[in-house]
Design a protein around this motif. Structure first.
Motif, PDB file in Angstrom:
ATOM      1  N   ILE A 202       0.844  -1.201   0.000  1.00  0.00           N
ATOM      2  CA  ILE A 202       0.000   0.000   0.000  1.00  0.00           C
ATOM      3  C   ILE A 202       0.877   1.247   0.000  1.00  0.00           C
ATOM      4  CG2 ILE A 202      -1.703   1.306   1.323  1.00  0.00           C
ATOM      5  CD1 ILE A 202      -2.698  -1.341   2.479  1.00  0.00           C
ATOM      6  N   GLY A 203       1.872   1.238   0.889  1.00  0.00           N
ATOM      7  CA  GLY A 203       2.743   2.408   1.035  1.00  0.00           C
ATOM      8  C   GLY A 203       3.460   2.739  -0.258  1.00  0.00           C
ATOM      9  N   ALA A 204       4.001   1.726  -0.925  1.00  0.00           N
ATOM     10  CA  ALA A 204       4.761   1.975  -2.144  1.00  0.00           C
ATOM     11  C   ALA A 204       3.859   2.559  -3.221  1.00  0.00           C
ATOM     12  CB  ALA A 204       5.399   0.671  -2.626  1.00  0.00           C
ATOM     13  N   ILE A 205       2.669   1.971  -3.401  1.00  0.00           N
ATOM     14  CA  ILE A 205       1.775   2.440  -4.465  1.00  0.00           C
ATOM     15  C   ILE A 205       1.301   3.864  -4.188  1.00  0.00           C
ATOM     16  CG2 ILE A 205      -0.446   2.048  -5.588  1.00  0.00           C
ATOM     17  CD1 ILE A 205       1.811   0.140  -6.393  1.00  0.00           C
ATOM     18  N   VAL A 206       0.874   4.120  -2.944  1.00  0.00           N
ATOM     19  CA  VAL A 206       0.392   5.462  -2.624  1.00  0.00           C
ATOM     20  C   VAL A 206       1.516   6.483  -2.814  1.00  0.00           C
ATOM     21  CG1 VAL A 206      -0.458   6.953  -0.788  1.00  0.00           C
ATOM     22  CG2 VAL A 206      -1.425   4.691  -1.088  1.00  0.00           C
ATOM     23  N   ALA A 207       2.726   6.118  -2.395  1.00  0.00           N
ATOM     24  CA  ALA A 207       3.852   7.034  -2.542  1.00  0.00           C
ATOM     25  C   ALA A 207       4.112   7.308  -4.025  1.00  0.00           C
ATOM     26  CB  ALA A 207       5.091   6.457  -1.867  1.00  0.00           C
ATOM     27  N   GLU A 208       3.929   6.292  -4.842  1.00  0.00           N
ATOM     28  CA  GLU A 208       4.119   6.508  -6.287  1.00  0.00           C
ATOM     29  C   GLU A 208       3.018   7.389  -6.868  1.00  0.00           C
ATOM     30  OE1 GLU A 208       6.383   2.236  -7.079  1.00  0.00           O
ATOM     31  OE2 GLU A 208       4.367   2.549  -7.881  1.00  0.00           O
ATOM     32  N   PHE A 209       1.793   7.226  -6.367  1.00  0.00           N
ATOM     33  CA  PHE A 209       0.697   8.098  -6.809  1.00  0.00           C
ATOM     34  C   PHE A 209       1.027   9.553  -6.526  1.00  0.00           C
ATOM     35  CE2 PHE A 209      -3.042   4.849  -6.344  1.00  0.00           C
ATOM     36  CZ  PHE A 209      -2.603   4.219  -7.497  1.00  0.00           C
ATOM     37  N   VAL A 210       1.643   9.779  -5.362  1.00  0.00           N
ATOM     38  CA  VAL A 210       1.874  11.155  -4.923  1.00  0.00           C
ATOM     39  C   VAL A 210       2.922  11.839  -5.797  1.00  0.00           C
ATOM     40  CG1 VAL A 210       2.749  12.561  -3.017  1.00  0.00           C
ATOM     41  CG2 VAL A 210       1.159  10.713  -2.571  1.00  0.00           C
ATOM     42  N   GLY A 211       3.877  11.075  -6.273  1.00  0.00           N
ATOM     43  CA  GLY A 211       4.867  11.704  -7.134  1.00  0.00           C
ATOM     44  C   GLY A 211       6.038  10.788  -7.348  1.00  0.00           C
ATOM     45  N   ALA A 212       6.178  10.267  -8.589  1.00  0.00           N
ATOM     46  CA  ALA A 212       7.278   9.355  -8.860  1.00  0.00           C
ATOM     47  C   ALA A 212       7.509   9.280 -10.349  1.00  0.00           C
ATOM     48  CB  ALA A 212       6.962   7.964  -8.305  1.00  0.00           C
ATOM     49  N   GLN A 213       8.679   8.784 -10.747  1.00  0.00           N
ATOM     50  CA  GLN A 213       8.964   8.586 -12.168  1.00  0.00           C
ATOM     51  C   GLN A 213       8.813   7.114 -12.541  1.00  0.00           C
ATOM     52  OE1 GLN A 213      12.004  10.190 -10.627  1.00  0.00           O
ATOM     53  NE2 GLN A 213      11.545  12.303 -11.160  1.00  0.00           N
ATOM     54  N   HIS A 214       8.976   6.219 -11.584  1.00  0.00           N
ATOM     55  CA  HIS A 214       8.935   4.786 -11.875  1.00  0.00           C
ATOM     56  C   HIS A 214       7.979   4.082 -10.919  1.00  0.00           C
ATOM     57  CE1 HIS A 214      12.457   5.571 -14.284  1.00  0.00           C
ATOM     58  NE2 HIS A 214      13.039   6.125 -13.225  1.00  0.00           N
ATOM     59  N   GLY A 215       7.562   2.897 -11.336  1.00  0.00           N
ATOM     60  CA  GLY A 215       6.757   2.060 -10.443  1.00  0.00           C
ATOM     61  C   GLY A 215       5.400   1.741 -11.026  1.00  0.00           C
ATOM     62  N   LEU A 216       4.789   0.667 -10.517  1.00  0.00           N
ATOM     63  CA  LEU A 216       3.483   0.241 -11.010  1.00  0.00           C
ATOM     64  C   LEU A 216       2.420   1.288 -10.731  1.00  0.00           C
ATOM     65  CD1 LEU A 216       3.652  -3.531  -9.951  1.00  0.00           C
ATOM     66  CD2 LEU A 216       3.882  -2.580 -12.255  1.00  0.00           C
ATOM     67  N   GLY A 217       2.581   2.006  -9.628  1.00  0.00           N
ATOM     68  CA  GLY A 217       1.642   3.085  -9.319  1.00  0.00           C
ATOM     69  C   GLY A 217       1.657   4.148 -10.404  1.00  0.00           C
ATOM     70  N   VAL A 218       2.836   4.463 -10.921  1.00  0.00           N
ATOM     71  CA  VAL A 218       2.964   5.445 -11.995  1.00  0.00           C
ATOM     72  C   VAL A 218       2.263   4.923 -13.251  1.00  0.00           C
ATOM     73  CG1 VAL A 218       4.605   6.645 -13.491  1.00  0.00           C
ATOM     74  CG2 VAL A 218       5.124   6.322 -11.047  1.00  0.00           C
ATOM     75  N   LEU A 219       2.489   3.625 -13.570  1.00  0.00           N
ATOM     76  CA  LEU A 219       1.851   3.039 -14.749  1.00  0.00           C
ATOM     77  C   LEU A 219       0.330   3.097 -14.636  1.00  0.00           C
ATOM     78  CD1 LEU A 219       3.889  -0.135 -15.819  1.00  0.00           C
ATOM     79  CD2 LEU A 219       4.124   2.259 -16.529  1.00  0.00           C
ATOM     80  N   ILE A 220      -0.185   2.841 -13.437  1.00  0.00           N
ATOM     81  CA  ILE A 220      -1.649   2.893 -13.253  1.00  0.00           C
ATOM     82  C   ILE A 220      -2.153   4.297 -13.554  1.00  0.00           C
ATOM     83  CG2 ILE A 220      -3.504   2.774 -11.531  1.00  0.00           C
ATOM     84  CD1 ILE A 220      -2.098   0.442 -10.256  1.00  0.00           C
ATOM     85  N   LEU A 221      -1.455   5.308 -13.035  1.00  0.00           N
ATOM     86  CA  LEU A 221      -1.876   6.690 -13.285  1.00  0.00           C
ATOM     87  C   LEU A 221      -1.804   7.011 -14.768  1.00  0.00           C
ATOM     88  CD1 LEU A 221      -0.407   8.863 -10.379  1.00  0.00           C
ATOM     89  CD2 LEU A 221      -2.716   7.958 -10.694  1.00  0.00           C
ATOM     90  N   GLN A 222      -0.736   6.538 -15.452  1.00  0.00           N
ATOM     91  CA  GLN A 222      -0.604   6.810 -16.887  1.00  0.00           C
ATOM     92  C   GLN A 222      -1.733   6.143 -17.665  1.00  0.00           C
ATOM     93  OE1 GLN A 222       3.334   5.390 -17.724  1.00  0.00           O
ATOM     94  NE2 GLN A 222       4.325   7.295 -17.014  1.00  0.00           N
ATOM     95  N   ALA A 223      -2.032   4.879 -17.330  1.00  0.00           N
ATOM     96  CA  ALA A 223      -3.096   4.151 -18.020  1.00  0.00           C
ATOM     97  C   ALA A 223      -4.443   4.835 -17.778  1.00  0.00           C
ATOM     98  CB  ALA A 223      -3.134   2.704 -17.541  1.00  0.00           C
ATOM     99  N   GLN A 224      -4.612   5.312 -16.564  1.00  0.00           N
ATOM    100  CA  GLN A 224      -5.840   6.030 -16.235  1.00  0.00           C
ATOM    101  C   GLN A 224      -5.961   7.277 -17.107  1.00  0.00           C
ATOM    102  OE1 GLN A 224      -5.555   8.718 -13.195  1.00  0.00           O
ATOM    103  NE2 GLN A 224      -7.678   8.650 -12.494  1.00  0.00           N
TER     104      GLN A 224
END
Lengths: 263, 250
Positions: A202-224
């Motif tokens: 949870i922590g990693a994904i939320v942190a990526e949502f908040v601001g990141a260049q890499h990670g599955l969370g970033v890909l989810i935001l891009q796909a969205q």
């Protein structure tokens, strides 16, 4: 002295019924996913049929991206877990042997624990930037508390008589720690670890949502952003699989370490 | 073993508890003493002071002229629960008092195996405690208390959680172990007949704050069998002890 081994009562078909039932339910759910959206005229961008999601999942063009970003997310999770678990265990063992300090610190632990910790993620981006460190810090924070709280609880609920037994036999504080308190607390420590692993994802994904260049969370935001719903679902499947694997690893380790626990 | 004017009080959340008041008791080397008394009369506190686990708030406890201290290595302790470590096998559990002091030698292992054999547990040496019944676990705990040849054996209601038949068998065992090892034994128990069956002297304590109200010499031979339970003399002694508690309830 005679002893009889009592094996637990077992219905021969019970396990088989469970497995068959589980598979049947899975098939029904997957079929529903495939055909229900079409039957109900649900738009594809809301719920894409299963085949489209699977296509997005195994898309050879997307695969390297998935792998790279999964690696990035798991690096955050792994590093954060390592640090968070080590800190949690270390502090718990220290505090458990210092009841006075524990009394002073305890309210602070409760206070910090009751903060919804993912809400602190934006602050960490300000402090540590958009790179790996801010993600790791969020994961550390989320992994740390369940381990700390469960371990302290485990260490403090060790049987009083067992402690007296060690004291009567002149055990040193180190012997008491390594040969009684920590082994006795292992079941709670592992419960803490299971929570920590779930929290870490949870922590990693939320942190990526908040601001990141890499990670599955970033890909989810891009796909969205591109309204590529099948890709979002595919990424969710990857995330779930990784979460399940981590959880499985902890449970296997528990079985391997705590061989005396009834199953 | 000497207790002189022993006092113990605690500060608890609800106030001050006076657990022991002016307990004087001397125990000869090799003697078997049982302490009986109502719940909360400070019996366990007294035992913990004897073990050096708690400090008296007044008076003194000394062993062979020296004040009692923890971990002197000369005390074997049996608790109401077996308190075996579930992650170690029975042999390792029995060896625990030794392995906390040094690496157990093969002689230590032989000694532990002898004790287990005596307790009828030889074939369970490599089993984990969870695989043994409550009575077997408690027997292993007694072996553990004896493995380092303690000069003082302290037992805190060791058979309280066991059924009556297992209890009788174990009492015969304890009597034999005591005779064979020559250890000084202090037994705390709720069971008056257990106290009379095992002890040479029964100390009767009052409700809190615990004082010694009577000391009864048990005049039977050192070797005792279950037949003793049916003797009129045995019944006379137990009813004499019981009368103390009936008065306190009136």
């Amino acid at each position: 002295m005679s002893t009889t081994t009592v094996s637990p009562p077992r219905r021969p078909s019970g396990r088989g019924v469970q497995i068959t039932g589980g598979i049947a339910l899975l098939v029904v759910l997957l079929l529903a996913w495939q055909f229900l959206p079409g039957l109900l005229n649900t738009p594809r961008y809301v719920i894409p049929p299963l085949t489209e999601v699977l296509a997005a999942l195994v898309d050879p063009a997307a695969l390297p991206r998935y792998l790279q970003n999964a690696a990035a997310t798991m690096t955050e999770v792994g590093l954060g877990l390592l640090i968070g678990v080590a800190l949690g265990l270390g502090l718990a063992v220290t505090l458990a042997q210092m009841p006075r300090v524990y009394g002073i610190v305890f309210p602070y632990i409760v206070a910090i624990e009751s903060i919804p910790k993912v809400a602190v993620a934006p602050l960490f981006v300000i402090w540590f930037g958009f790179g790996l460190p801010s993600k790791v810090v969020v994961v550390v924070l989320l992994a740390f508390f369940p381990v700390l709280v469960n371990t302290i609880h485990g260490l403090r609920s060790v049987d009083r008589d067992q402690i007296d037994l060690f004291r009567v036999n002149g055990a040193s504080p180190m012997q008491l720690r390594t040969r009684l308190l920590i082994p006795a607390a292992l079941p709670q420590i592992f419960s803490g670890l299971e929570l920590a692993v779930a929290n870490a994802m949870i922590g990693a994904i939320v942190a990526e949502f908040v601001g990141a260049q890499h990670g599955l969370g970033v890909l989810i935001l891009q796909a969205q952003g591109r309204m590529e719903t099948p890709a979002v679902f595919a990424l969710l499947i990857i995330l779930s699989a990784l979460g399940i694997l981590l959880n499985l690893a902890v449970r296997l380790a528990r079985r391997w370490v705590i061989t005396w626990e009834p199953r | 073993m000497e207790l002189r004017g022993l006092q113990k009080s605690y500060a608890t959340r609800t106030g001050h508890v006076h657990a022991l008041s002016a307990v004087d008791l001397s125990i000869r080397q090799g003697e078997f003493v049982a302490v009986v008394g109502p719940s909360g009369c400070g019996k366990t506190t007294m035992l913990k002071i004897l073990a050096g686990l708690e400090e008296p708030t007044g008076g003194s406890a000394s062993l062979g002229g020296h004040p009692v201290r923890t971990g002197s290595g000369d005390v074997g302790m049996v608790f109401q629960k077996a308190t075996l470590l579930p992650w170690k096998d029975i042999l390792a559990n029995v060896l625990l008092p030794l392995s906390l002091r040094r690496r157990p030698t093969s002689a230590d292992r032989t000694k532990a195996m002898d004790l287990l054999a005596m307790a009828g547990l030889a074939e369970f040496a490599r089993k984990r405690p969870g695989e043994l019944s409550g009575g077997m676990q408690q027997r292993a705990a007694i072996c553990r208390a004896l493995v380092h040849d303690p000069s003082l054996l302290l037992m805190d209601e060791p058979f309280g959680a066991l059924d009556a038949m297992t209890r009788d068998t174990l009492n015969v065992e304890v009597n034999r172990i005591w005779r064979e090892t020559g250890t000084t034994a202090v037994l705390i128990t709720h069971s008056i007949s257990e106290a009379v069956f095992l002890a040479e002297r029964v100390i009767v304590m009052s409700p809190r704050p615990g004082r010694i109200v009577e000391e009864i010499i048990v005049p039977f031979d050192r070797e005792r069998s279950l037949d003793l339970l049916g003797e009129p003399e045995f019944a006379a002694l137990t009813s004499r002890i019981r009368s103390h508690f009936e008065v306190s309830h009136a």
